[in-house]
Design a protein around this motif. Structure first.
Motif, mmCIF file in Angstrom:
data_model
loop_
_atom_site.group_PDB
_atom_site.id
_atom_site.type_symbol
_atom_site.label_atom_id
_atom_site.label_comp_id
_atom_site.label_asym_id
_atom_site.label_seq_id
_atom_site.Cartn_x
_atom_site.Cartn_y
_atom_site.Cartn_z
ATOM 1 N N GLY A 13 0.807 -1.222 0.000
ATOM 2 C CA GLY A 13 0.000 0.000 0.000
ATOM 3 C C GLY A 13 0.834 1.262 0.000
ATOM 4 N N LYS A 14 2.154 1.143 -0.111
ATOM 5 C CA LYS A 14 3.046 2.297 -0.156
ATOM 6 C C LYS A 14 3.958 2.193 -1.375
ATOM 7 C CE LYS A 14 3.202 2.835 4.878
ATOM 8 N NZ LYS A 14 4.087 2.908 6.074
ATOM 9 N N SER A 15 4.461 3.334 -1.801
ATOM 10 C CA SER A 15 5.369 3.358 -2.947
ATOM 11 C C SER A 15 6.806 3.535 -2.467
ATOM 12 C CB SER A 15 4.978 4.481 -3.904
ATOM 13 O OG SER A 15 5.765 4.441 -5.075
ATOM 14 N N LEU A 16 7.729 3.585 -3.405
ATOM 15 C CA LEU A 16 9.149 3.751 -3.094
ATOM 16 C C LEU A 16 9.543 5.215 -3.225
ATOM 17 C CD1 LEU A 16 10.688 0.707 -5.016
ATOM 18 C CD2 LEU A 16 10.254 0.889 -2.566
ATOM 19 N N SER A 17 10.414 5.652 -2.331
ATOM 20 C CA SER A 17 10.911 7.021 -2.390
ATOM 21 C C SER A 17 12.065 7.121 -3.369
ATOM 22 C CB SER A 17 11.366 7.473 -0.991
ATOM 23 O OG SER A 17 12.464 6.694 -0.565
ATOM 24 N N ARG A 18 12.480 8.350 -3.620
ATOM 25 C CA ARG A 18 13.602 8.569 -4.526
ATOM 26 C C ARG A 18 14.890 7.953 -3.957
ATOM 27 N NH1 ARG A 18 16.309 14.528 -5.378
ATOM 28 N NH2 ARG A 18 18.225 13.852 -6.415
ATOM 29 N N LYS A 56 19.217 3.783 -4.038
ATOM 30 C CA LYS A 56 20.015 2.814 -3.289
ATOM 31 C C LYS A 56 20.120 1.471 -4.010
ATOM 32 C CE LYS A 56 19.313 4.663 1.373
ATOM 33 N NZ LYS A 56 18.719 4.413 2.720
ATOM 34 N N MET A 57 19.232 1.220 -4.950
ATOM 35 C CA MET A 57 19.271 -0.047 -5.682
ATOM 36 C C MET A 57 20.369 -0.071 -6.734
ATOM 37 S SD MET A 57 15.238 -0.940 -6.261
ATOM 38 C CE MET A 57 15.052 0.406 -7.437
ATOM 39 N N LEU A 58 20.872 1.103 -7.126
ATOM 40 C CA LEU A 58 21.804 1.168 -8.248
ATOM 41 C C LEU A 58 23.105 0.383 -8.029
ATOM 42 C CD1 LEU A 58 21.401 4.851 -9.497
ATOM 43 C CD2 LEU A 58 20.991 2.749 -10.786
ATOM 44 N N PRO A 59 23.781 0.472 -6.870
ATOM 45 C CA PRO A 59 25.021 -0.299 -6.720
ATOM 46 C C PRO A 59 24.842 -1.795 -6.934
ATOM 47 C CG PRO A 59 24.854 1.356 -5.006
ATOM 48 C CD PRO A 59 23.544 1.351 -5.709
ATOM 49 N N GLN A 60 23.776 -2.368 -6.374
ATOM 50 C CA GLN A 60 23.544 -3.798 -6.539
ATOM 51 C C GLN A 60 23.167 -4.138 -7.978
ATOM 52 O OE1 GLN A 60 24.185 -6.145 -4.431
ATOM 53 N NE2 GLN A 60 23.476 -7.777 -5.810
ATOM 54 N N LEU A 61 22.384 -3.276 -8.618
ATOM 55 C CA LEU A 61 21.994 -3.526 -10.009
ATOM 56 C C LEU A 61 23.206 -3.463 -10.936
ATOM 57 C CD1 LEU A 61 18.642 -1.505 -10.271
ATOM 58 C CD2 LEU A 61 18.917 -3.984 -10.257
ATOM 59 N N LYS A 62 24.160 -2.593 -10.635
ATOM 60 C CA LYS A 62 25.365 -2.495 -11.465
ATOM 61 C C LYS A 62 26.239 -3.746 -11.333
ATOM 62 C CE LYS A 62 25.673 2.547 -11.587
ATOM 63 N NZ LYS A 62 26.464 3.752 -11.217
ATOM 64 N N LYS A 63 26.178 -4.384 -10.162
ATOM 65 C CA LYS A 63 26.918 -5.634 -10.009
ATOM 66 C C LYS A 63 26.263 -6.763 -10.787
ATOM 67 C CE LYS A 63 28.669 -4.472 -5.394
ATOM 68 N NZ LYS A 63 28.680 -4.854 -3.946
ATOM 69 N N GLU A 64 24.922 -6.754 -10.835
ATOM 70 C CA GLU A 64 24.201 -7.801 -11.552
ATOM 71 C C GLU A 64 24.216 -7.565 -13.057
ATOM 72 O OE1 GLU A 64 20.313 -7.866 -9.928
ATOM 73 O OE2 GLU A 64 20.951 -8.437 -7.895
ATOM 74 N N HIS A 65 24.205 -6.288 -13.467
ATOM 75 C CA HIS A 65 24.180 -5.939 -14.896
ATOM 76 C C HIS A 65 25.353 -4.997 -15.170
ATOM 77 C CE1 HIS A 65 20.107 -7.648 -14.950
ATOM 78 N NE2 HIS A 65 19.851 -6.897 -13.891
ATOM 79 N N GLU A 66 26.412 -5.525 -15.720
ATOM 80 C CA GLU A 66 27.623 -4.740 -15.959
ATOM 81 C C GLU A 66 27.391 -3.592 -16.927
ATOM 82 O OE1 GLU A 66 30.658 -4.705 -14.753
ATOM 83 O OE2 GLU A 66 30.237 -6.251 -13.261
ATOM 84 N N TRP A 67 26.453 -3.775 -17.852
ATOM 85 C CA TRP A 67 26.234 -2.725 -18.857
ATOM 86 C C TRP A 67 25.661 -1.447 -18.250
ATOM 87 C CZ3 TRP A 67 20.951 -2.422 -18.564
ATOM 88 C CH2 TRP A 67 20.262 -3.604 -18.231
ATOM 89 N N LEU A 68 25.055 -1.528 -17.074
ATOM 90 C CA LEU A 68 24.603 -0.303 -16.413
ATOM 91 C C LEU A 68 25.781 0.554 -15.975
ATOM 92 C CD1 LEU A 68 21.629 -1.443 -14.130
ATOM 93 C CD2 LEU A 68 21.513 0.009 -16.151
ATOM 94 N N LYS A 69 26.926 -0.071 -15.752
ATOM 95 C CA LYS A 69 28.115 0.637 -15.296
ATOM 96 C C LYS A 69 28.980 1.105 -16.452
ATOM 97 C CE LYS A 69 31.952 0.110 -12.017
ATOM 98 N NZ LYS A 69 32.603 -0.815 -11.046
ATOM 99 N N GLN A 82 25.467 9.546 -13.395
ATOM 100 C CA GLN A 82 24.549 10.610 -13.002
ATOM 101 C C GLN A 82 23.246 10.572 -13.801
ATOM 102 O OE1 GLN A 82 24.915 12.807 -10.472
ATOM 103 N NE2 GLN A 82 26.742 11.667 -9.915
ATOM 104 N N CYS A 83 23.285 10.032 -15.004
ATOM 105 C CA CYS A 83 22.056 9.915 -15.798
ATOM 106 C C CYS A 83 21.062 8.973 -15.129
ATOM 107 C CB CYS A 83 22.380 9.423 -17.207
ATOM 108 S SG CYS A 83 23.381 10.569 -18.187
ATOM 109 N N LEU A 84 21.567 7.909 -14.520
ATOM 110 C CA LEU A 84 20.689 6.981 -13.805
ATOM 111 C C LEU A 84 20.136 7.621 -12.539
ATOM 112 C CD1 LEU A 84 22.822 3.714 -14.170
ATOM 113 C CD2 LEU A 84 20.836 4.399 -15.514
ATOM 114 N N GLN A 85 20.914 8.475 -11.896
ATOM 115 C CA GLN A 85 20.410 9.188 -10.724
ATOM 116 C C GLN A 85 19.252 10.107 -11.113
ATOM 117 O OE1 GLN A 85 21.446 8.734 -7.613
ATOM 118 N NE2 GLN A 85 23.266 7.471 -7.960
ATOM 119 N N VAL A 86 19.359 10.728 -12.270
ATOM 120 C CA VAL A 86 18.299 11.627 -12.733
ATOM 121 C C VAL A 86 17.019 10.842 -13.033
ATOM 122 C CG1 VAL A 86 17.635 13.232 -14.563
ATOM 123 C CG2 VAL A 86 19.932 13.316 -13.599
ATOM 124 N N VAL A 87 17.153 9.588 -13.471
ATOM 125 C CA VAL A 87 15.966 8.758 -13.726
ATOM 126 C C VAL A 87 15.150 8.605 -12.447
ATOM 127 C CG1 VAL A 87 15.195 6.446 -14.353
ATOM 128 C CG2 VAL A 87 16.997 7.559 -15.670
#
Length: 434
Positions: free
Chosen positions: A45-50, A55-68, A74-79
């Motif tokens: 019943g709640k959404s996610l904050s900015r 905070k998910m980005l470091p873990q996602l970059k480890k799982e998906h190298e192309w994000l790094k 900074q473009c991903l931060q703006v998303v």
């Protein structure tokens, strides 16, 4: 104040490939975050904050190298910032619920820092030096740089800067004009000027129809289908540029020649959206497909927005009056109101003063008079406003409501970034608009 400048850029083949990877990474992160927000809301019943999204980005970059490797961090931060802003606008009822992004439409990424301009080149992180057409200079502190590509394959860069300029104080001393938007003529002014509707879509209907028929015969997913889709996008881009060129020139002419500009508050979204309001039982439908197509082709909302920010930038007064007053059915001389007028009636004679009126010009004059009435009342002390309303009739009819006795009135909400028009948009490949 904030101001945006738009330039055409010409990346090389390698740079186009690098930009495509950046577009894809940011688009993937947007869709991933949006889907996670939906699931979180469905479960808790709640959404996610900015902050939670970032905070998910470091873990996602480890799982998906192309994000790094394929995009600037900074473009991903703006998303994450854009997604949180989209949800805020949705809860404030200023926009619809955020949607998933597709790779077939317009693509864009935003750089909040580390962008340099060197003569006729712009240096983008992980992209390099990209040539851009420098048709005008800008001054001020650069806030963001947004790179975008249209469906027709043209690349642009939009630079948001903050300069030291301030808008001059508004003044209503000078020439006033009322504007009535229509279908046969794009707009009619209170001084008798009529501006023909360019009907941009009608000019290119046959060409667009032929290209769409060819697209329908292409094999799905083939290169031929992609080429046919680009040809359609070029025609649609031409229509959009012609429309913007007409609106910029007309709005600039009106703002330069007048001090007070009055238009109707037309609620354009409701008139063009068939699902915006339900029809009462037994009543005529509110949504008309023909009227909606005319409004959409003429871009009435864009025209009013251009008048608003251009008038504000030059210290002139832009005012929207109530759309429910019978402007076309009220004599601007004696304020006598006729019972009803058919849409086909373009001229009518007042039974009281025997003055013959052109329906559209009469409406524009009444719009101007109503705007001047509102401005006069706003300049009065608060205790005199209701006394004036009780002693005499104001506005374009005796049923006009004096809203200032109850509330301060509506205020127009504009973007902080003010677009800047420059030259003929239909004749140049680069132009400035926010």
């Amino acid at each position: 104040m904030y101001q945006a400048y738009k330039y055409r850029i010409y990346p090389t083949s390698e740079q186009q490939l690098a930009l495509a990877k950046s577009f894809g990474c940011c688009r993937w992160f947007w869709n991933y975050s949006l889907n996670l927000c939906h699931e979180t809301y469905r479960n808790t019943g709640k959404s996610l904050s900015r902050a939670a999204i970032q905070k998910m980005l470091p873990q996602l970059k480890k799982e998906h190298e192309w994000l790094k490797t394929d995009t600037y961090s900074q473009c991903l931060q703006v998303v994450a910032l854009n997604l949180s802003t989209a949800y805020k606008n949705f809860f404030d009822r200023q926009a619809k619920l955020p949607k998933f992004k597709s790779k077939k439409g317009r693509q864009s990424i935003t750089y909040p820092q580390n962008v340099e301009f060197q003569d006729n080149y712009i240096k983008l992180p992980k992209i390099g030096l990209v040539y851009y057409r420098r048709h005008r200079d800008f001054s001020g502190e650069i806030k963001t740089v947004t790179v975008s590509v249209n469906p027709d394959g043209k690349y642009f860069v939009s630079v948001l800067v903050e300069d030291d300029r301030v808008n001059p104080e508004k003044s209503a001393e000078g020439k006033a004009i009322g504007i009535d938007l229509g279908s046969t003529h794009f707009c009619i002014t209170s001084d008798g000027s009529k501006y023909k509707n360019p009907k941009n879509i009608a000019k290119y209907t046959l060409n667009l129809k032929r290209k769409q028929q060819k697209l329908a015969r292409k094999q799905k997913g083939s290169n031929a289908q992609t080429k046919a889709r680009i040809k359609i996008a070029r025609v649609q881009g031409k229509i959009a540029r012609c429309r913007e060129d007409f609106l910029h020139k007309l709005s600039r002419k009106i703002v330069n020649e007048n001090q007070v500009i009055a238009v109707e508050n037309l609620a354009i979204k409701k008139r063009c959206d068939p699902t915006s309001a339900k029809d009462a039982p037994g009543s005529a439908p509110r949504h008309n497909n023909l009227a909606a197509s005319i409004i959409g082709d003429g871009a009435w909302g864009m025209f009013e927005t251009m008048l608003s920010y251009k008038a504000e930038r030059e210290g002139k007064t832009y005012i929207e009056v109530d759309r429910f007053l019978p402007y076309s059915q009220t004599c601007n001389i004696c304020l006598n109101q006729v019972g009803s007028l058919s849409v086909n009636v373009k001229n009518w004679t007042c039974e009281h003063c025997h003055t013959t009126h052109n329906r559209e010009i009469n409406a524009a004059i009444n719009i101007k008079n109503e705007a001047l009435r509102i401005l006069r009342v706003r300049n009065l002390p608060s205790h005199d406003k209701c006394q004036m309303h009780s002693k005499q009739e104001l506005g374009t009819s005796s049923t006009a409501n004096l809203r200032e006795c109850k509330s301060p009135g509506k205020t127009s909400v504009l973007l902080d970034a003010i677009p800047s028009e420059d030259g003929n948009l239909s004749c140049s490949n680069s132009y400035s608009i926010g």
